[in-house]
Scaffold this motif. Structure first.
Motif, PDB file in Angstrom:
ATOM      1  N   ILE A 108       0.714  -1.061   0.063  1.00  0.00           N
ATOM      2  CA  ILE A 108       0.022   0.031   0.568  1.00  0.00           C
ATOM      3  C   ILE A 108       1.053   1.189  -0.317  1.00  0.00           C
ATOM      4  N   ASP A 109       2.360   1.068   0.708  1.00  0.00           N
ATOM      5  CA  ASP A 109       2.811   2.058   0.926  1.00  0.00           C
ATOM      6  C   ASP A 109       3.644   2.185  -0.377  1.00  0.00           C
ATOM      7  N   LEU A 157       2.313   1.863  -3.466  1.00  0.00           N
ATOM      8  CA  LEU A 157       1.698   2.155  -4.407  1.00  0.00           C
ATOM      9  C   LEU A 157       1.972   3.313  -3.918  1.00  0.00           C
ATOM     10  N   ALA A 158       1.188   4.018  -2.669  1.00  0.00           N
ATOM     11  CA  ALA A 158       1.128   5.576  -2.841  1.00  0.00           C
ATOM     12  C   ALA A 158       2.099   6.207  -2.831  1.00  0.00           C
ATOM     13  N   GLU A 159       3.544   6.354  -3.007  1.00  0.00           N
ATOM     14  CA  GLU A 159       4.056   6.738  -3.587  1.00  0.00           C
ATOM     15  C   GLU A 159       4.141   7.128  -4.765  1.00  0.00           C
ATOM     16  N   ALA A 160       4.058   5.316  -5.146  1.00  0.00           N
ATOM     17  CA  ALA A 160       4.100   5.828  -7.364  1.00  0.00           C
ATOM     18  C   ALA A 160       3.082   6.757  -7.972  1.00  0.00           C
ATOM     19  N   GLU A 161       1.730   6.735  -7.446  1.00  0.00           N
ATOM     20  CA  GLU A 161       0.628   6.959  -7.749  1.00  0.00           C
ATOM     21  C   GLU A 161       1.199   8.591  -7.514  1.00  0.00           C
ATOM     22  N   GLY A 162       1.818   9.211  -6.306  1.00  0.00           N
ATOM     23  CA  GLY A 162       2.254  10.300  -5.923  1.00  0.00           C
ATOM     24  C   GLY A 162       3.664  10.707  -6.656  1.00  0.00           C
ATOM     25  N   ALA A 163       4.430   9.953  -6.875  1.00  0.00           N
ATOM     26  CA  ALA A 163       5.406  10.156  -9.027  1.00  0.00           C
ATOM     27  C   ALA A 163       5.115  10.579  -9.765  1.00  0.00           C
ATOM     28  N   MET A 164       3.585  10.063 -10.269  1.00  0.00           N
ATOM     29  CA  MET A 164       3.289  10.056 -11.353  1.00  0.00           C
ATOM     30  C   MET A 164       2.918  10.912 -11.571  1.00  0.00           C
ATOM     31  N   GLY A 165       2.079  11.709 -10.394  1.00  0.00           N
ATOM     32  CA  GLY A 165       1.280  12.831 -10.457  1.00  0.00           C
ATOM     33  C   GLY A 165      -0.019  12.970 -10.888  1.00  0.00           C
ATOM     34  N   GLU A 166      -0.409  13.948 -10.992  1.00  0.00           N
ATOM     35  CA  GLU A 166      -1.922  14.267 -11.580  1.00  0.00           C
ATOM     36  C   GLU A 166      -2.258  13.719 -12.631  1.00  0.00           C
ATOM     37  N   ALA A 167      -2.472  12.227 -12.979  1.00  0.00           N
ATOM     38  CA  ALA A 167      -3.638  11.875 -14.491  1.00  0.00           C
ATOM     39  C   ALA A 167      -4.443  12.583 -14.430  1.00  0.00           C
ATOM     40  N   PRO A 168      -4.392  12.681 -16.347  1.00  0.00           N
ATOM     41  CA  PRO A 168      -5.769  13.852 -16.710  1.00  0.00           C
ATOM     42  C   PRO A 168      -7.016  12.185 -16.586  1.00  0.00           C
ATOM     43  N   PRO A 169      -8.058  12.508 -16.145  1.00  0.00           N
ATOM     44  CA  PRO A 169      -8.807  11.242 -16.640  1.00  0.00           C
ATOM     45  C   PRO A 169      -8.713  11.183 -18.534  1.00  0.00           C
TER      46      PRO A 169
END
Length: 69
Positions: free
Chosen positions: A46-47, A49-61
């Motif tokens: 979970i940690d 995954l949260a780091e990976a999502e944070g590193a990717m930035g906010e992707a547009p829908p």
């Protein structure tokens, strides 16, 4: 059935039950160790995954058109 044979039978049953209880306790202890290990792994995942999502930035829908339209 004499009193002695009844007592012997009860002692035999009790010995078998004690062994069964020990076996069950061992199984439960082993399962708890596995559960604890799996909980730690899930927490780490979970940690990560949260780091990976944070590193990717906010992707547009995916359903929004690109901004140049």
């Amino acid at each position: 059935m004499t009193d002695t044979s009844r007592i012997d039978e009860l002692e035999i049953r009790m010995a078998h039950q004690e062994q069964t209880i020990e076996d069950l306790n061992g199984a439960i202890t082993a399962q708890w160790k596995i559960i604890d290990r799996l909980e730690r792994q899930v927490s780490r995942l979970i940690d990560r995954l949260a780091e990976a999502e944070g590193a990717m930035g906010e992707a547009p829908p995916a359903h929004q058109p690109p901004p140049h339209y």
